[in-house]
Design an enzyme around this catalytic site. Structure first.
Site, short mmCIF file in Angstrom:
data_model
loop_
_atom_site.label_atom_id
_atom_site.label_comp_id
_atom_site.label_asym_id
_atom_site.label_seq_id
_atom_site.Cartn_x
_atom_site.Cartn_y
_atom_site.Cartn_z
N GLN A 83 29.17 28.99 53.52
CA GLN A 83 27.90 28.29 53.33
C GLN A 83 26.72 29.25 53.50
O GLN A 83 25.74 29.19 52.77
CB GLN A 83 27.75 27.13 54.33
CG GLN A 83 28.73 26.00 54.10
CD GLN A 83 28.45 25.19 52.84
OE1 GLN A 83 27.33 25.15 52.35
NE2 GLN A 83 29.48 24.56 52.30
N ASN A 92 29.07 23.78 57.48
CA ASN A 92 28.95 23.10 56.19
C ASN A 92 28.48 21.65 56.32
O ASN A 92 27.99 21.07 55.35
CB ASN A 92 30.28 23.13 55.45
CG ASN A 92 31.44 22.72 56.32
OD1 ASN A 92 31.72 23.37 57.34
ND2 ASN A 92 32.10 21.64 55.98
N GLY A 128 32.61 31.80 45.59
CA GLY A 128 31.68 31.81 44.47
C GLY A 128 30.97 30.50 44.21
O GLY A 128 29.76 30.48 43.94
N HIS A 129 31.70 29.39 44.30
CA HIS A 129 31.13 28.13 43.79
C HIS A 129 30.06 27.53 44.69
O HIS A 129 29.41 26.56 44.32
CB HIS A 129 32.23 27.11 43.49
CG HIS A 129 32.88 26.47 44.68
ND1 HIS A 129 32.57 25.20 45.08
CD2 HIS A 129 33.83 26.92 45.53
CE1 HIS A 129 33.32 24.88 46.13
NE2 HIS A 129 34.09 25.91 46.42
N THR A 175 47.30 38.77 39.26
CA THR A 175 46.42 39.32 38.23
C THR A 175 44.97 39.00 38.55
O THR A 175 44.64 37.85 38.86
CB THR A 175 46.82 38.74 36.85
OG1 THR A 175 48.16 39.13 36.59
CG2 THR A 175 45.90 39.25 35.75
N CYS A 202 37.89 13.78 53.19
CA CYS A 202 39.05 14.65 53.05
C CYS A 202 39.27 14.90 51.56
O CYS A 202 38.50 14.43 50.72
CB CYS A 202 40.27 14.03 53.71
SG CYS A 202 40.82 12.54 52.91
N GLY A 226 37.10 30.38 49.36
CA GLY A 226 36.88 30.38 50.81
C GLY A 226 38.13 30.02 51.60
O GLY A 226 38.41 30.62 52.64
N THR A 227 38.88 29.07 51.10
CA THR A 227 40.06 28.61 51.85
C THR A 227 41.07 29.74 52.00
O THR A 227 41.58 30.00 53.10
CB THR A 227 40.70 27.40 51.13
OG1 THR A 227 39.71 26.37 51.03
CG2 THR A 227 41.91 26.88 51.89
N1 PLP Z 1 34.45 27.15 54.58
C1 PLP Z 1 33.35 26.39 54.49
C2 PLP Z 1 32.31 26.48 55.56
C3 PLP Z 1 33.16 25.54 53.39
O1 PLP Z 1 32.05 24.79 53.31
C4 PLP Z 1 34.17 25.50 52.41
C5 PLP Z 1 34.05 24.55 51.25
O2 PLP Z 1 33.73 23.40 51.43
C6 PLP Z 1 35.29 26.33 52.53
C7 PLP Z 1 35.39 27.13 53.64
C8 PLP Z 1 36.36 26.36 51.49
O3 PLP Z 1 35.93 27.10 50.39
P1 PLP Z 1 36.60 26.93 48.94
O4 PLP Z 1 36.16 25.60 48.42
O5 PLP Z 1 36.06 28.07 48.14
O6 PLP Z 1 38.08 27.03 49.13
#
Ligand code: PLP
Length: 396
Positions: free
Chosen positions: A190, A157, A211-212, A248, A340, A82-83
């Site tokens: 989320q 989240n 995914g997680h 990759t 954090c 996600g990040t």
């Molecule tokens: N965006 C939201 C709303 C999230 O809750 C999170 C994870 O806590 C992220 C982005 C970041 O995702 P990732 O942990 O896959 O980098």
């Protein structure tokens, strides 16, 4: 310690009410991934049999993922999570898109930080946690031609609050006669565990998932990039993902993401109904048993605008960190939703943006359920939380 760390205490009996942080990998996901961590270890960038086997696996996974996310297979760009997807969408890649990004004040730091780093604008949210659409319209009209992207998360989240993305897109497109097309991005990290993104994210040009958060592995995510949405690569190199994301391919992760989204999609209605009822029992029970607790994003009890899996409370006169410590000593894992990366608590920018008083925010508690949560988990929390709150209030 050997090459693999061993847990310091048994983990099997813990009551996990922190599913918004991460989830257990679903058994069918593990099963789908296993061959790609074994004999089927090919790199899809090659041209021999092992490579072609990996290409086929990635292609099939991409097709299923696209089906669940409501896009074409060619619109799926795999990422590390996600990040990365959020950073890519907000910046537009490297070099960044011209213009400044705009986002809501309740975004995850994966959106907020790149917006701030690029000199963007942050639009307030209301007490309900939703982006203030009038403020968004005003910001866009002042910035006029210099807006590069508008990023508003589908589901928060910390609080589980849902935004109306169609309404956001309408506001954005209303300024477009004066401005070239502004991309709409949504962080659906989320939301993807609960909502059908075919409809819920249909009005976004860019959609992040991970995914997680939905029974898949860590380290894999995707960014949906709809046709005609300009996007330069953020990670450059070997030209994978049609040049949009080099590196990759994480074949096992991609196959796992597909299996996790497939299972989520298959079970969605039943899971939402079951977990929504569990969350309601949890929230109602805690509100009845804990004096001076409020349900942060549903102070009037209306949970229709929230994800089914999140119960967020603010408990007056209680310090979250102490509360979480006591809960963990009873085997219940929860979160204040504002830690954090080091795990230390810091005050929540989301609650501050909603105008929640500092004294109430200090006692924030997020209990988040997931696909494998049970009645017994809720029973444990209904016992542990009121007891822990009483102890904090008695002994400080
Ligand atoms: N965006 C939201 C709303 C999230 O809750 C999170 C994870 O806590 C992220 C982005 C970041 O995702 P990732 O942990 O896959 O980098």
């Amino acid at each position: 310690m050997g090459p693999v760390s061993t847990p310091s205490a048994p983990l099997a009996d813990l009551v996990d009410l922190d599913h918004a942080a991460t989830t257990r990998v679903r058994p069918e996901v593990l099963e789908a991934m296993a061959p790609f961590l074994g004999d089927r270890y090919g790199n899809p960038s090659g041209s021999h049999r092992l490579a072609r086997d990996a290409v086929r696996a990635v292609d099939e996974a991409r097709e299923r993922i696209a089906e669940v996310l409501g896009c074409a297979p060619g619109e799926v760009v795999f990422s590390s999570g996600g990040t990365e997807s959020d950073n890519h969408a907000v910046s537009g890649g490297m070099p960044p898109r011209p213009g400044v990004p705009v986002c809501s004040a309740a975004e995850h730091h994966a959106v907020l930080d790149p917006v701030e780093a690029l000199g963007g604008r942050v639009v307030p949210v209301g007490r309900d946690g939703r982006v203030d659409l009038d403020a968004l319209a005003a910001t866009l009209s002042v910035l006029a031609t210099t807006v590069s992207v508008v990023s508003v998360m589908l589901a928060n989240n910390e609080t589980g609050v849902l935004n109306d993305l169609d309404a956001v897109a309408r506001v954005v497109h209303a300024v477009e006669p004066e401005v070239p097309k502004v991309a709409v991005h949504t962080d659906a990290v989320q939301a993807a565990a609960w909502m059908d993104l075919r409809s819920a994210a249909a009005s976004a040009d860019l959609v992040s998932v991970s995914g997680h958060k939905l029974g898949g592995p860590k380290g894999i995510g995707a960014l949906v990039v709809r046709r005609n949405t300009p996007l330069a690569p953020l990670v450059r190199g070997g030209g994978q993902e049609r040049g949009r994301r080099s590196g990759t391919s994480n074949v096992a992760g991609i196959v796992g993401l597909a299996a996790a989204l497939d299972a989520t999609d298959r079970d969605r209605d039943a899971t939402n109904q079951r977990i929504g009822a569990l969350r309601d029992r949890l929230a109602d029970g805690l509100l009845a048993a804990v004096p001076d607790a409020i349900e942060t994003a549903a102070p009037d009890g209306d949970r229709s605008g929230l994800l089914p899996g999140i119960c967020h409370l603010c408990i007056d006169g209680v310090d979250s960190e102490t509360l979480l410590f006591l809960l963990e000593s009873e085997g219940v894992l929860a979160s204040a939703a504002s830690s954090c990366s080091s795990g230390a608590q810091q005050s929540s920018h989301v609650l501050a943006a909603m105008g929640v008083a500092e004294s109430a925010a200090r006692g924030s508690l997020r209990l988040s359920l997931g696909w494998d949560s049970t009645e017994a988990d809720v029973d444990a929390a209904l016992h542990a939380v009121p007891t822990a709150v009483r102890r904090v209030r008695e002994f400080g």
